[in-house]
Design an enzyme around this catalytic site. Structure first.
Site, short mmCIF file in Angstrom:
data_model
loop_
_atom_site.label_atom_id
_atom_site.label_comp_id
_atom_site.label_asym_id
_atom_site.label_seq_id
_atom_site.Cartn_x
_atom_site.Cartn_y
_atom_site.Cartn_z
N LYS A 1 0.86 -1.19 0.00
CA LYS A 1 0.00 0.00 0.00
C LYS A 1 0.89 1.24 0.00
O LYS A 1 1.74 1.42 0.89
CB LYS A 1 -0.88 -0.04 1.25
CG LYS A 1 -2.15 0.74 1.16
CD LYS A 1 -3.02 0.43 2.36
CE LYS A 1 -4.28 1.22 2.36
NZ LYS A 1 -4.93 1.17 3.67
C1 E4P Z 1 -8.15 1.65 3.99
O1 E4P Z 1 -7.53 1.29 3.03
C2 E4P Z 1 -8.05 3.01 4.53
O2 E4P Z 1 -6.81 3.22 5.11
C3 E4P Z 1 -9.18 3.21 5.53
O3 E4P Z 1 -10.37 2.78 4.94
C4 E4P Z 1 -9.28 4.63 6.03
O4 E4P Z 1 -10.45 4.72 6.82
P1 E4P Z 1 -10.77 5.93 7.81
O5 E4P Z 1 -11.04 7.14 6.99
O6 E4P Z 1 -11.98 5.47 8.57
O7 E4P Z 1 -9.57 6.10 8.70
#
Ligand code: E4P
Length: 217
Positions: free
Chosen positions: A87
């Site tokens: 990622k």
């Molecule tokens: C996933 O890939 C993201 O990091 C996550 O969905 C972010 O979510 P949040 O906005 O609730 O922190």
């Protein structure tokens, strides 16, 4: 639409996986910290445990912000397990790194995406997944699902192969709207997945059926 769970909590991953509908997992540094995981070895071990629990892509986020740093981390992450997807944040060096990973057959998830322009760049670099954060967009009084719709339209028009992974999901309605918008993947907290089960008429109907069934015995 594939269902990923958006957590590093092993009990929640197990509960979603036991439902039989789980296709993968996404994590981020905040979710890992929430589980109290500290130190390089513990982090690597946690990713390994998740990969052994779920048969599907597991996104593990790099912490570096330079091209060299991202590449070095990504190479180590993919050695943990074949299911790891690196990622990478939507920054200039992140895009360069995604292109390098693409050229070296390493899957990537381009994260922290908030605009169609960013999604185009991620696709051009060959990202396997692009993660628009729809909940955070809603939090700033814009409509996050509209961004999903726009990216899906662009990717279809251009024939981009990058999968649209709707992230930052806050509720079951987000999941329904992302499915309608044509998202390839939705990564959700367990509460939003379980929220899809809920309808008062289901509960009332079942109660009545069970009552009537008793009368037959
Ligand atoms: C996933 O890939 C993201 O990091 C996550 O969905 C972010 O979510 P949040 O906005 O609730 O922190």
């Amino acid at each position: 639409m594939k269902f990923f769970i958006d957590t590093a909590n092993l009990a929640q991953i197990k509960e979603a996986n036991d439902l039989g509908i789980l296709d993968g997992v996404t994590t981020n540094p905040s979710l890992m910290a929430k589980e109290g995981i500290k130190g390089h070895d513990a982090v690597m071990q946690h990713y390994k445990t998740i990969c052994e629990m779920v048969d599907g892509p597991v996104s593990a986020e790099v912490l570096g912000t330079t091209f060299e740093g991202i590449i070095e981390e990504g190479k180590k992450l993919v050695q943990i397990h074949k299911n790891i997807v690196v990622k990478v944040p939507m920054i200039k060096d992140g895009i360069k790194a995604i292109k390098w990973f693409t050229d070296n057959d390493i899957r990537t998830n381009c994260t922290l995406v908030f605009s169609a322009g960013q999604a185009i760049l991620a696709a051009k670099a060959g990202a396997s997944f692009v993660s628009p954060f729809i909940g955070r967009i809603d939090d700033s009084s814009w409509d996050g699902v509209q961004l999903i719709e726009q990216i899906v339209r662009i990717y279809n028009a251009q024939g981009f192969m990058t999968e649209v992974l709707a992230a930052s999901i806050r509720n079951p309605l987000h999941i329904v709207r992302c499915a309608e918008a044509g998202a390839d993947v939705c990564t959700c907290p367990l509460s939003s997945i379980l929220g899809l089960l809920k309808h008062p008429l289901t509960d009332l109907g079942l109660e009545q059926f069970l009552k009537d069934a008793q009368a037959m015995q």
